[in-house]
Scaffold this active site. Structure first.
Site, PDB file in Angstrom:
ATOM      1  N   GLY A 211       0.784  -1.236   0.000  1.00  0.00           N
ATOM      2  CA  GLY A 211       0.000   0.000   0.000  1.00  0.00           C
ATOM      3  C   GLY A 211       0.811   1.279   0.000  1.00  0.00           C
ATOM      4  CB  SER A 212       4.306   2.253  -0.813  1.00  0.00           C
ATOM      5  OG  SER A 212       4.487   1.952  -2.170  1.00  0.00           O
ATOM      6  CG  ASN A 213       1.953   3.237  -5.762  1.00  0.00           C
ATOM      7  OD1 ASN A 213       2.336   4.239  -6.340  1.00  0.00           O
ATOM      8  ND2 ASN A 213       2.584   2.073  -5.852  1.00  0.00           N
TER       9      ASN A 213
ATOM     10  CG  MET B 237      -0.921  -8.293  -6.405  1.00  0.00           C
ATOM     11  SD  MET B 237       0.045  -7.340  -7.605  1.00  0.00           S
ATOM     12  CE  MET B 237       1.166  -8.617  -8.163  1.00  0.00           C
TER      13      MET B 237
ATOM     14  CG  HIS C 196       2.856  -2.815 -15.220  1.00  0.00           C
ATOM     15  ND1 HIS C 196       2.400  -4.007 -14.691  1.00  0.00           N
ATOM     16  CD2 HIS C 196       3.940  -3.127 -15.980  1.00  0.00           C
ATOM     17  CE1 HIS C 196       3.171  -4.990 -15.118  1.00  0.00           C
ATOM     18  NE2 HIS C 196       4.110  -4.492 -15.892  1.00  0.00           N
TER      19      HIS C 196
ATOM     20  CG  ASP D 167      -0.207  -5.092 -17.018  1.00  0.00           C
ATOM     21  OD1 ASP D 167      -0.950  -4.500 -16.218  1.00  0.00           O
ATOM     22  OD2 ASP D 167       0.535  -6.024 -16.685  1.00  0.00           O
TER      23      ASP D 167
ATOM     24  CE  LYS E  36      13.587   9.370  -4.358  1.00  0.00           C
ATOM     25  NZ  LYS E  36      14.980   9.710  -4.474  1.00  0.00           N
TER      26      LYS E  36
HETATM   27  C1  GRF Z   1       3.730  -1.312  -7.369  1.00  0.00           C
HETATM   28  O1  GRF Z   1       5.087  -1.366  -7.652  1.00  0.00           O
HETATM   29  C2  GRF Z   1       2.902  -1.380  -8.625  1.00  0.00           C
HETATM   30  O2  GRF Z   1       3.567  -0.962  -9.758  1.00  0.00           O
HETATM   31  C3  GRF Z   1       2.585  -2.851  -8.753  1.00  0.00           C
HETATM   32  O3  GRF Z   1       2.475  -3.317  -7.438  1.00  0.00           O
HETATM   33  C4  GRF Z   1       3.270  -2.516  -6.569  1.00  0.00           C
HETATM   34  C5  GRF Z   1       2.431  -2.140  -5.394  1.00  0.00           C
HETATM   35  O4  GRF Z   1       3.165  -1.507  -4.394  1.00  0.00           O
HETATM   36  N1  GRF Z   1       1.411  -3.027  -9.567  1.00  0.00           N
HETATM   37  P1  GRF Z   1       2.429  -0.829  -3.171  1.00  0.00           P
HETATM   38  O5  GRF Z   1       1.472  -1.857  -2.588  1.00  0.00           O
HETATM   39  O6  GRF Z   1       1.730   0.387  -3.661  1.00  0.00           O
HETATM   40  O7  GRF Z   1       3.533  -0.496  -2.202  1.00  0.00           O
END
Ligand code: GRF
Length: 187
Positions: free
Chosen positions: A14-16, A88, A107, A143, A170
């Site tokens: 969940g970093s995004n 996923m 992606h 994708d 990043k």
């Molecule tokens: C990201 O690198 C995204 O590109 C891929 O899964 C990863 C998820 O990372 N689809 P996070 O859960 O947002 O840290």
């Protein structure tokens, strides 16, 4: 500014999501995250939903017609934009039809190269010069929807999978908010 009610789909870290939540707290950022959906009850990202008191639901994608539960909730929270942030699972077609041009995915490669999973190991194996990330619209093919934004960097000799992931994420944290601003400022 009228913010778009947005739902973020996650499966893991969940970093995004965390980054989008932080950005969306700014009055000038065009989305409000109203709902978080995870297919994984143990996803670490759910903690951000709890911390920021954002409603969340866990969906079991093994249940028949699970997409109806998603659609009902999207309606309930008046969602008009969906961000897939490390989700996923394949998005069911019924959802794509209902939210045409309203679902974005991030992606970790420079699409159309390296669609699918295990992008970093495949990139290293094929001795790519550049890595990066792509934010794109979601269509029925994996994708493959139109690109909104791509960001890249040169791979160094000592970059391994872990370092590639760190560098890519990043960039992702810049690319996803930029892509959202880009598509919503055209509206
Ligand atoms: C990201 O690198 C995204 O590109 C891929 O899964 C990863 C998820 O990372 N689809 P996070 O859960 O947002 O840290």
């Amino acid at each position: 500014m009228v913010k778009k009610n947005t739902c973020v789909f996650i499966s893991g870290q969940g970093s995004n999501l965390q980054n989008l939540i932080a950005r969306s707290r700014d009055n000038n950022f065009p989305i409000k995250i109203c709902l978080i959906i995870s297919n994984n009850k143990n996803a670490k990202g759910i903690n951000f939903a709890k911390k920021y008191r954002i409603p969340y639901i866990i969906i079991n994608t093994k249940i028949q017609f699970y997409e109806n539960k998603i659609l009902l909730n999207l309606k309930k929270y008046k969602i008009s934009l969906i961000c897939l942030a490390g989700f996923m699972k394949i998005i069911p077609n019924s959802l794509i039809k209902n939210y045409k041009k309203k679902i974005l995915n991030i992606h970790p490669s420079l699409l159309p190269k390296f669609k699918g999973l295990n992008t970093y190991s495949r990139m290293l194996k094929s001795r790519e010069i550049k890595a990066g990330c792509t934010v794109h619209f979601v269509n029925e093919k994996l994708d493959s929807g139109n690109t909104i934004i791509k960001k890249s960097f040169f791979i160094s000799d000592n970059d391994d999978e872990k370092i590639l992931k760190r560098k890519t994420q990043k960039l992702e944290h810049k690319a996803f908010p930029e892509a959202i601003i880009k598509i919503l400022s055209n509206n």
